[in-house]
Design an enzyme around this catalytic site. Structure first.
Site, mmCIF file in Angstrom:
data_model
loop_
_atom_site.group_PDB
_atom_site.id
_atom_site.type_symbol
_atom_site.label_atom_id
_atom_site.label_comp_id
_atom_site.label_asym_id
_atom_site.label_seq_id
_atom_site.Cartn_x
_atom_site.Cartn_y
_atom_site.Cartn_z
ATOM 1 N N CYS A 89 0.799 -1.226 0.000
ATOM 2 C CA CYS A 89 0.000 0.000 0.000
ATOM 3 C C CYS A 89 0.833 1.278 0.000
ATOM 4 O O CYS A 89 0.305 2.360 -0.240
ATOM 5 C CB CYS A 89 -0.933 0.004 1.212
ATOM 6 S SG CYS A 89 -2.125 -1.347 1.191
ATOM 7 N N HIS A 138 12.388 1.506 5.202
ATOM 8 C CA HIS A 138 12.188 0.073 4.927
ATOM 9 C C HIS A 138 12.690 -0.729 6.124
ATOM 10 O O HIS A 138 13.862 -0.687 6.455
ATOM 11 C CB HIS A 138 12.955 -0.319 3.667
ATOM 12 C CG HIS A 138 12.419 -1.548 2.995
ATOM 13 N ND1 HIS A 138 12.144 -2.711 3.680
ATOM 14 C CD2 HIS A 138 12.087 -1.793 1.693
ATOM 15 C CE1 HIS A 138 11.670 -3.615 2.820
ATOM 16 N NE2 HIS A 138 11.631 -3.082 1.616
ATOM 17 N N HIS A 173 -2.230 20.027 6.334
ATOM 18 C CA HIS A 173 -3.099 18.919 5.903
ATOM 19 C C HIS A 173 -2.366 17.588 6.025
ATOM 20 O O HIS A 173 -1.169 17.499 5.750
ATOM 21 C CB HIS A 173 -3.557 19.135 4.454
ATOM 22 C CG HIS A 173 -4.122 20.497 4.200
ATOM 23 N ND1 HIS A 173 -5.374 20.874 4.631
ATOM 24 C CD2 HIS A 173 -3.574 21.586 3.606
ATOM 25 C CE1 HIS A 173 -5.580 22.140 4.288
ATOM 26 N NE2 HIS A 173 -4.508 22.593 3.670
ATOM 27 N N HIS A 180 -2.690 7.045 4.884
ATOM 28 C CA HIS A 180 -3.229 5.898 4.160
ATOM 29 C C HIS A 180 -4.410 5.281 4.908
ATOM 30 O O HIS A 180 -4.296 4.893 6.071
ATOM 31 C CB HIS A 180 -2.136 4.849 3.948
ATOM 32 C CG HIS A 180 -2.660 3.524 3.505
ATOM 33 N ND1 HIS A 180 -3.480 3.392 2.403
ATOM 34 C CD2 HIS A 180 -2.506 2.274 4.017
ATOM 35 C CE1 HIS A 180 -3.798 2.114 2.258
ATOM 36 N NE2 HIS A 180 -3.219 1.425 3.224
ATOM 37 N N ASN A 233 -10.438 0.787 1.615
ATOM 38 C CA ASN A 233 -8.985 0.783 1.457
ATOM 39 C C ASN A 233 -8.679 0.519 -0.021
ATOM 40 O O ASN A 233 -8.754 -0.610 -0.484
ATOM 41 C CB ASN A 233 -8.368 -0.302 2.356
ATOM 42 C CG ASN A 233 -6.847 -0.372 2.229
ATOM 43 O OD1 ASN A 233 -6.255 0.222 1.333
ATOM 44 N ND2 ASN A 233 -6.219 -1.110 3.120
#
Length: 418
Positions: free
Chosen positions: A143, A222, A306, A310, A343
């Site tokens: 995602c 990561h 703002h 996700h 989603n």
């Protein structure tokens, strides 16, 4: 050393499926029941998840999943991909007036559907893009891949002057509906929905005047070196050889750690000096002097107007709201996107930015922070600065004709009719 080229977001488009693709919570349960593969206990489990998910009554499924019986096959998956990609790109090209032959860089990200020829090749063929196009297809990156695509486009625009980059972010539901009874894999069925977005970036100084935003920062984290992080979102076969994506119970803790690492890098780039000093002083007190005090969480509301977080699920949004001490107003675009569209994976950030535009919130000079999480495990950030005040009356996006209906109240539990 050359100064980095400025990267502008000319415009973006989010795909809005037709009404025939709408899946209410009741339709979801009906199709799950009629599939005939789920146990009574797991139908009850899906119902419980859905009632607490924060998803509303107007999310979308592809035709193949809504059919009775469902028809998950390669042809239907391609059909869904074409519908989403071409729908978003057609709208974007119409809005910007850019001709397909003008596009020099193409990046497509879709985690779970990677056909041959690739999705990027499908776009090259459909729009007859030029022969020397730099084309990339990112698969399996979860995602958060939308911001990986933006970062890759940014890097390519540094070394290819006078160029347009088209970024397409989407997921494909048709071949990734799970028909087994492993509960860790059933959660995805309840949350993921159809959607996609197309974004046009430019490094041409002549495009600054008409562009909406300038890309200020991208920060990628990561955590894949850690086994727990690596395996917390994992596509595999269940005990009956049915393929699904398993979500581990460690997911929220892993996401929290990834966010912490990401904002440690992003903070010094965006926070005012007063916040940086407080953060540093607390860190020294804890690490050097072994003082038992809570780590200081900087106030990112001083750095951004703002927030586009996700829309992975209600629990993720609740956790980030608490950790970053955000208000209901800041969370509204993310919560309403989860409610209205579900989603939609890597494209959810763009539905959220579109919400803020449709509400007339975006003013010239405003800064927007997009935060994405995904398998791997990855946390990625992008910071955009508005180059103009966005007039919602002149905008055409998925929210335009219904924005006055939002925000809606989303109860903790929404009971599903039998």
């Amino acid at each position: 050393m050359k100064r980095p080229k400025k990267v502008y977001l000319v415009d973006f488009s989010c795909y809005k499926p037709e009404d025939a693709r709408i899946v209410t919570r009741e339709i979801f349960m009906d199709r799950s029941t009629q599939a005939g593969t789920f146990t009574e206990e797991n139908l009850a489990f899906q119902k419980k998840i859905l009632e607490r998910s924060g998803l509303g009554q107007k999310t979308y499924f592809p035709e193949a999943v809504l059919q009775v019986p469902p028809n998950p096959c390669m042809a239907e998956a391609r059909k869904e991909a074409e519908m989403v990609m071409y729908g978003a790109i057609d709208d974007l090209l119409a809005k910007t007036g850019v001709k397909p032959k003008d596009i020099g860089i193409l990046i497509v990200n879709c985690s779970l559907f990677c056909p041959t020829p690739s999705l990027s090749s499908m776009i090259v063929n459909h729009y007859k893009l030029r022969g020397n196009i730099m084309s990339y297809n990112l698969g399996g990156m979860g995602c958060s891949a939308g911001l990986i695509s933006i970062d890759l486009a940014k890097q390519l625009l540094q070394v290819n002057p006078n160029s347009y980059a088209l970024v397409v972010s989407m997921e494909n539901i048709t071949l990734n509906w799970y028909f087994g009874n492993n509960r860790s894999m059933l959660v995805s069925n309840c949350l993921f929905r159809m959607g996609g977005a197309a974004v046009l970036l430019s490094n041409k100084s002549s495009d600054r005047r008409r562009s909406k935003y300038q890309l200020i920062h991208t920060v990628r984290t990561h955590k894949g070196a850690d086994d727990k992080c690596y395996s917390c979102v994992f596509q595999e076969e269940d005990e009956n050889k049915k393929i699904g994506v398993a979500l581990s119970k460690d997911l929220m803790a892993v996401a929290g750690e990834a966010l912490k690492t990401n904002i440690t890098t992003l903070g010094p780039l965006v926070l005012p000096m007063s916040e940086q000093l407080l953060f540093f002083a607390t860190l020294v007190a804890r690490k050097v002097f072994q003082m038992k005090i809570k780590p200081y969480i900087p106030d990112f509301k001083l750095a951004f107007e703002h927030f586009c977080i996700h829309a992975g699920g209600r629990a993720v949004l609740d956790e980030i709201e608490k950790n970053l001490n955000l208000t209901d107003w800041h969370m509204e675009p993310s919560r309403m996107t989860l409610n209205r569209f579900g989603n939609t994976s890597s494209s959810s950030l763009w539905y959220e930015l579109a919400y803020s535009e449709a509400k007339g919130r975006i003013r010239k000079g405003d800064r927007s922070w997009q935060i994405a999480f995904g398998s791997g495990f990855k946390c990625n950030s992008a910071v955009w600065k508005a180059l103009k005040t966005i007039d919602p009356a002149k905008e055409k996006n998925p929210w335009s004709d219904e924005i006055n209906e939002f925000p809606v109240h989303v109860p903790k539990i929404e009971k599903i009719g039998s």
